[in-house]
Design an enzyme around this catalytic site. Structure first.
Site, PDB file in Angstrom:
ATOM      1  N   ASP A 170       0.822  -1.218   0.000  1.00 54.33           N
ATOM      2  CA  ASP A 170       0.000   0.000   0.000  1.00 54.33           C
ATOM      3  C   ASP A 170       0.852   1.262   0.000  1.00 54.33           C
ATOM      4  O   ASP A 170       0.427   2.311  -0.470  1.00 54.33           O
ATOM      5  CB  ASP A 170      -0.867   0.045   1.267  1.00 54.33           C
ATOM      6  CG  ASP A 170      -1.716  -1.194   1.402  1.00 54.33           C
ATOM      7  OD1 ASP A 170      -2.187  -1.681   0.358  1.00 54.33           O
ATOM      8  OD2 ASP A 170      -1.889  -1.670   2.548  1.00 54.33           O
ATOM      9  N   LYS A 207      19.713   7.487   4.884  1.00 52.48           N
ATOM     10  CA  LYS A 207      19.714   6.046   4.659  1.00 52.48           C
ATOM     11  C   LYS A 207      21.132   5.516   4.738  1.00 52.48           C
ATOM     12  O   LYS A 207      22.033   6.187   4.242  1.00 52.48           O
ATOM     13  CB  LYS A 207      19.154   5.730   3.259  1.00 52.48           C
ATOM     14  CG  LYS A 207      17.718   6.126   3.060  1.00 52.48           C
ATOM     15  CD  LYS A 207      17.298   5.943   1.598  1.00 52.48           C
ATOM     16  CE  LYS A 207      17.848   7.060   0.720  1.00 52.48           C
ATOM     17  NZ  LYS A 207      17.412   6.979  -0.680  1.00 52.48           N
ATOM     18  N   ASP A 219      18.192   2.041  -5.797  1.00 53.24           N
ATOM     19  CA  ASP A 219      19.246   1.591  -6.715  1.00 53.24           C
ATOM     20  C   ASP A 219      20.540   1.253  -5.982  1.00 53.24           C
ATOM     21  O   ASP A 219      21.475   0.783  -6.609  1.00 53.24           O
ATOM     22  CB  ASP A 219      19.535   2.653  -7.782  1.00 53.24           C
ATOM     23  CG  ASP A 219      20.252   3.848  -7.210  1.00 53.24           C
ATOM     24  OD1 ASP A 219      19.826   4.344  -6.126  1.00 53.24           O
ATOM     25  OD2 ASP A 219      21.237   4.303  -7.798  1.00 53.24           O
TER      26      ASP A 219
END
Lengths: 301, 301
Positions: free
Chosen positions: A19, A220, A245
Site C-alpha cells: 500500500d 539512509k 538503486d
C-alpha cells in the site's frame, strides 16, 4: 536470493501486496537531470490505485521545498509532504532526538538546503554558506575564537568544502565538551549528470579521520529517516516496499526498517553485484531492470 | 617496557652507543614556531662528538630547501642534505620505485613544497597550486577533460583543499586505469603554533572514502623515507637511534627500520599514553622528557 520479476502477473502481485511505496530518487526516478523512462506513468498508476507514495532521498544539498522543484522541472508529480531528505532528518534529529537547547548552535558544513531545514526546525547555526567560512584564505587558530555555544557539527555534501570549515569543525569537536558529530549521510559518491563525484560521506571523511570517530548519520541506511517518515505517515511495514538503486543505502535501509525491498538497475548497482561470482551480502527481495517495467500492467489491461 | 632515562650516565651511554641520530622535527626540536629548550646545545654536543645528524619530517608542505629556512630562523644548524621530508620521499618513490615514464604526469593535491620536490626529480605535474584548481567555483564534469597522461595522484597537506581538486583526483583514480594513489603521510593532525589542525591524512581521507582504497604512504612510518635516507647516508642500523614525539609515526618508523627508538614528551604523546592503564602497543626503547635533557652530559664534564 532475490526474485527477478518480469511477468505481468508478478508486477500485478507486487502492486496488490503493498500500500505504501517508498522511492529513492537519484538512480530510480532520474539520473542527474535526465528522467528515467516510464517513471511518470508508473507513479501515475500507483496514485490511481490509491497507493501512498513517499520519496526518500539522501540528497542533503536541497531542502524538501527546493527538491520539489526538481520534480516539477522533470514533470514528476510530488508534494512537499511526500518528500523526506537527509538534511530534514538531520534537523529533526537535532530538534527532537538530541533536543538541542535553544541557546545552543550548530556549526554547518553543508549547503543552503541543509540550512533551510535547520532554520525550519528553529535551530541556530553558524558556518554553512556564510561567506566568512567559504574561503581559500589561510586559516590560523590565532585569529579564531571558539564559540562555546556550538554544541553540534552537522556535515552534509558541501561543494564549497575548504580548510577553514574543516579546521573550525575540528576545533568544536575536540574542544567543546560533548559536541555532537552528525552527518546527513554516508554516501561515498553521488551520481551527477555526467558521472560519479565524491559524496557527502567523503566530505565528513577528513573529520572522521582527524578525530578517529564516526558521526551519527541521519540518512539512509540509518533509521532516523524512517523515524521522520513514521512521524508523519501511518503505514504498515508488512505492506510497505522501498524501491532503490543502492544496496548499502536504500536496500539496507528498507531491511533495517522491516520493509520489503525492490532493487532497480538504473543507478549505482550493476547486475554483476547481485548475480556475479562475488555478490553483495545485502540481498534485495526483488529485482527489476527499471521502475518503468511496471507499465506492463496497464498495457495488458 | 620502555626504559626511562634520567641519570648523566644513562645519557652518556646513549651517546656512546649510537653514531647516527635521526630526529623528527615538530614536537622534538620545536613546537610550531617555538624552539624547544636546549635543542641547539644538544645538537651541538652531537656534532662535536662526530655524530651523523639526520632530520626526518612528515611535513609535506615544504621542500627540503624551504624547510631549511625554518631551521635557520630558529637558529638550529642544519644542512639541506641532512633533511628528509615526506614530499621528497613521494617524489623519489615516483621517480625511482614506480619509475614514472617521462611522458606521464602526476595530479597534485598539495602545496608548493611538494611541487618543488617533484620538479627536482624531473616529474611533470598538474593541479597543486595552479590557480585553476584553487577555486571554490562549482565543479562540473561537463567542463572537465580527462588527461589520459595522468598516471598518479599524490596527496599531501593542502590548506587550499577544495571540491574541484578532490573531484579531479577522483576522476583520475577511477577512470585512468592503473593510476597510482600516493599520500605523503597519514598524520591525522599536525601541531600548529596555536594547537592541532587536520593533517595530511585528513586531506587524503575524502579520496580514501570515495574510492574505498588506501593510498601508498611515503612518510613515516612507511619505509620509503628510510630508503631515501639509506640511498644517501651510510649508517649501521644497530648504531642508529631515532628521536621522535609520535608513537604511530616516529617510533613505529624506527622499529620498522630496525633502529633504536627514543620518545620525547615535548610533542603529541603524553606520559599517560606510555605509563597509563591503557598504554599504546607501540613501545619505544627509551623515554626522556625532552631532547634538552642531554645537556646534563656537558654540565658534568
Amino acid at each position: 536470493m532475490s526474485k527477478r520479476i518480469s511477468s505481468t502477473e508478478e508486477y500485478e502481485a507486487l502492486l496488490d501486496s503493498y500500500d505504501t511505496w517508498l522511492f529513492d530518487c537519484d538512480g530510480v526516478l532520474w539520473r542527474g537531470d535526465h528522467l528515467i523512462d516510464g517513471v511518470v506513468e508508473v507513479l501515475d498508476i500507483l496514485r490511481r490505485r490509491n497507493k501512498k507514495v513517499v520519496f526518500v532521498t539522501n540528497n542533503a544539498t536541497k531542502s524538501r521545498k527546493s527538491y520539489k522543484t526538481k520534480f516539477d522541472q522533470l514533470g514528476v508529480e510530488a508534494h512537499v509532504d511526500e518528500i523526506y531528505g537527509s538534511a530534514y532528518a538531520a534537523a529533526v534529529y537535532l530538534s527532537s532526538v538530541i533536543q538541542l537547547p535553544k541557546t545552543k548552535k550548530v556549526f554547518v558544513i553543508g549547503m543552503g538546503g541543509l540550512e533551510e531545514e535547520l532554520r525550519d526546525e528553529g535551530i541556530t547555526f553558524v558556518g554553512g554558506t556564510n561567506p566568512t567560512d567559504n574561503t581559500l584564505e589561510p586559516f590560523t587558530l590565532a585569529d579564531f575564537t571558539l564559540d562555546p555555544d556550538v554544541a553540534a557539527v552537522v556535515c552534509g555534501l558541501d561543494t564549497q568544502i575548504n580548510y577553514t570549515k574543516l579546521s573550525k569543525a575540528f576545533q568544536y569537536l575536540t574542544r567543546n565538551t560533548g559536541c555532537h558529530f552528525i552527518a546527513t549521510n554516508e554516501d561515498s559518491t553521488y551520481p551527477s549528470a555526467h558521472g560519479l563525484l565524491p559524496g557527502a560521506g567523503s566530505i565528513s571523511a577528513p573529520l572522521r579521520y582527524a578525530l578517529g570517530r564516526d558521526p551519527v548519520c541521519t540518512g539512509k541506511p540509518a533509521s532516523t529517516m524512517l523515524d521522520c517518515v513514521k512521524a508523519k505517515v501511518h503505514f504498515n511495514p508488512a505492506r510497505t516496499i522501498i524501491v532503490g538503486d543502492r544496496l548499502n543505502t536504500d536496500i539496507l535501509f528498507g531491511q533495517n526498517g522491516g520493509l520489503t525491498t525492490l532493487l532497480v538497475l538504473t543507478g549505482i548497482t550493476t547486475e554483476e553485484e547481485i548475480t556475479g561470482p562475488n555478490p553483495s551480502p545485502i540481498v534485495p527481495d526483488y529485482v527489476t531492470q527499471a521502475l518503468g517495467d511496471f507499465r506492463v500492467v496497464e498495457t495488458v489491461t
